[in-house]
Design an enzyme around this catalytic site. Structure first.
Site, short mmCIF file in Angstrom:
data_model
loop_
_atom_site.label_atom_id
_atom_site.label_comp_id
_atom_site.label_asym_id
_atom_site.label_seq_id
_atom_site.Cartn_x
_atom_site.Cartn_y
_atom_site.Cartn_z
N SER A 94 0.84 -1.19 0.00
CA SER A 94 0.00 0.00 0.00
C SER A 94 0.88 1.25 0.00
O SER A 94 1.65 1.45 -0.95
CB SER A 94 -0.96 -0.07 1.19
OG SER A 94 -2.05 0.80 1.02
N HIS A 228 -7.75 -5.93 0.98
CA HIS A 228 -6.56 -5.08 0.98
C HIS A 228 -5.44 -5.69 1.83
O HIS A 228 -4.26 -5.39 1.61
CB HIS A 228 -6.93 -3.69 1.51
CG HIS A 228 -5.89 -2.64 1.25
ND1 HIS A 228 -5.59 -2.18 -0.02
CD2 HIS A 228 -5.07 -1.97 2.09
CE1 HIS A 228 -4.65 -1.27 0.05
NE2 HIS A 228 -4.30 -1.12 1.33
#
Length: 248
Positions: A94, A228
């Site tokens: 990320s 995620h």
């Protein structure tokens, strides 16, 4: 800094023998070096893992967190020369993927030391980024964004005491991400691998595939089951894939 001297920026998992390769791991927004603790000795006896310690959390909790990714990339890149006696691979999740990109450019420009491989996880390429307004919203909006993404951070923030401890670093990281706006992707001096969960609510496989534009030396996309934070539930599969790549 001589190798073996403790670095406040790096949590080092040394190998018994001289390492064949080092793997630099960069956590997500709000994350810390401890996120990669289970990776420390997971890649064989000749791969040394370096997990980055961001200011404002864990061992550095007394420090103010930083709010510019470029400044973080400068500091981390300047900490790495003692470790460049051996090939270096980079993995960023990320926010850490963007940092990995910026660090890769700095290593090549400043030290003529391109990483052997850059691995980017759950992050759009630089030219595809969009602003993240949650960085400047209320605590409730920020917590809702973290809850949407899931992972261990979401569970930690359910505890009021821990929330007060974690929120400053989390808010600083989201502000840093928001300030890093879309820019033309500079071609990278190494191959790139993109990872993403097939149910990530924040970024899809097509967007991660956009990193191919920055990777003239080769790009591969790996999609794994999960959201995620697929790399928690798919930890063993991800490590096996990375281990295979580092053995080539």
């Amino acid at each position: 800094m001589a190798l073996g001297t403790e670095s406040i920026w790096l949590r080092r998992y040394p190998t018994v023998t001289t390492p064949r390769l080092r793997l630099l791991c960069l956590p997500h927004a709000g994350g810390a070096a401890g996120f990669f603790h289970s990776w420390g000795n997971a890649f064989g006896e000749d791969v040394e893992v370096l997990a980055v310690r961001y200011p404002g959390r864990q061992e550095r909790i007394a420090e103010d967190p930083w709010t510019a990714l470029e400044d973080l990339a400068d500091a981390i890149a300047d900490e790495l020369p003692p470790y460049l006696d051996t090939p270096l691979a980079v993995f960023g999740h990320s926010m850490g993927a963007t940092l990995g990109y910026e660090i890769t450019l700095r290593l090549a420009q400043r030290y003529h030391a391109a990483p052997a491989l850059l691995m980017v996880s759950c992050r759009k390429a630089p030219h595809l980024l969009t602003p993240r307004t949650a960085a400047f919203g209320t605590d409730e909006e920020l917590l809702a964004e973290v809850d949407k993404l899931g992972g261990t951070d979401s569970a930690l923030l359910a505890d009021a005491d821990l929330r007060d401890l974690v929120l400053p670093a989390l808010r600083a990281d989201f502000r840093a991400v928001a300030r890093y706006t879309a820019r033309p992707g500079v071609p990278l001096p190494c191959p790139v691998v993109g990872y993403v969960g097939d149910r990530d609510p924040d970024v899809g496989p097509d967007e991660v595939a956009g990193w191919a534009r920055t990777a003239p030396l080769g790009f591969e996309l790996k999609v794994l089951p999960g959201d995620h934070f697929y790399l928690v539930g798919q930890r063993d599969a991800l490590i096996a894939d990375i281990r295979a790549r580092l053995s080539r």
